[in-house]
Design a protein around this motif. Sequence first.
Motif: not given
Length: 369
Positions: A54-55, A69, A72-77, A79
Motif C-alpha cells: 500500500v501507499g 505512515y 497516519k493510518n492508525y485506525n485502519e491498521i 483498530k
Amino acid sequence: MKLIYIAAVDSKKPESFGVGKKIVGQVKALNKLNVESELVNIENDRVNINGKVVGEKLKKPKYMFFHKYLIKNYNEIFKDKECVYIRYYSNDIFLYYLIKKLRKDNKKIVLEIPTYPLDVTNNGFIKKVIYEVINIYVRKNLKKYVDYIATTNSNYDEIYGIETIKINNGIDIVENKVVNKKKSDNIIRLVAVANLSKWHGYDRVITGIGKYNKNINGKKKVVFHIVGEGAEKENLINLSNRLQLNDFIHFEGAKSGEALDNIFNQMDIGVSSLALFRAGGGHDPIKTKEFLARGLPVILGYDDKLVDMSLPYVIKVPENDEPIDIDKIVERFNNLNDNCYDIRKYAEENLSWESQMNKIINKINREKK
C-alpha cells in the motif's frame, strides 16, 4: 488475542533476506500458538500490510517514513489489535510517537531489541549529534509506555528501565527443507549463507583451506560456497584470489527459495558465525539452527544458547582469528554416524520459533490474570 507485528525491514532486499525469514518465522509461530497475528513491514520500498502493498514509495530514511505512515493510518491498521510487537532497532521519533499513541489506546506493547546497546550508524557529526539527542530522550521515556522488551542477545533483566523477556533465535522448521545428498568419497562441500560481515569470520575458512591445500596429497578436496552479499564480500574475494583458491572458494551471490534449496542439496556441512568476538559477542545467530534443520552438521565459533553443544554434528572451533583447522573438520565429518534425518529430528524437537514466542505470550497472559 489479536496481535500485529511491526518491522521496518524491507523483505525484498537481499541484505534483509535473513532478517525477513526470521520475522516471518516468528509470525507463523504466533499463529500456530493460537495468537491471531498480522505482519506490517516494507516490501520494495513500500508499506506491506499482511501481504498487501500500500501507499507511495517510502522516502529515505525508510524506517522513519514507514512509522509515519503507520501513525497516519492508525485506525485502519491497529483498530482491533490487543497487542503490538515491534522489532526495534532505532530510536526514531516517529516510532516513539506511535508507541505513545498505542499506549493511549491501551494496547499491550512488546519491543524486540535484536542488538543491544543500539549503535549510532549515521554518518557525519551533526547527524550523530541529532541521533543521540533523540536517543537520550526516547530512551528516558519509553518505560512510560512499553510493557516488555524481548531480547535475544543479552542477559539484562531490564533495558531502559523496562522488564525484559529473554528469548533465543528459533527457526521455522518447515521453511528449511532437509538436504538430499549422500557423502562423497573425495570431496566435502562447506556452505555459508549470510549478509557478509567481518564477524562471520569466513576469512578463517578461506585461510584454513589455503593451509590444508599445502599438503593435500591423498586427502579429500574441501570446497567452500559463500551465499550472500554484504560489506565483507570484496575482502573475501580478494583473499581468495591472493591465496589462489578460485577452484575452492565459490561466491554464489544472494539466493532464496528453490535456488537456495538447490545449493543446499549439494552441501555437506554448514558454516555458521566464526568470529562473533569481532562484534563484541552476545549475538544469537539463526544460521546454526537453520543448518541443523536442513540436516547438515554445522561449524560454529561460539556457544549457541539453544543448541546442545555436545552433539557430534555440532563442531565448535576456537574463538580467535586463526585459520580453521580443516584437517580436524574433515576428521570429524568422516567419523559422523548421524544422517541428515537424525539431525533434522533434533531440530524439530528443540529449535522451533514456537517454543520461543510462547515465552512472550505466556508472560502477557499471566499479567492478564
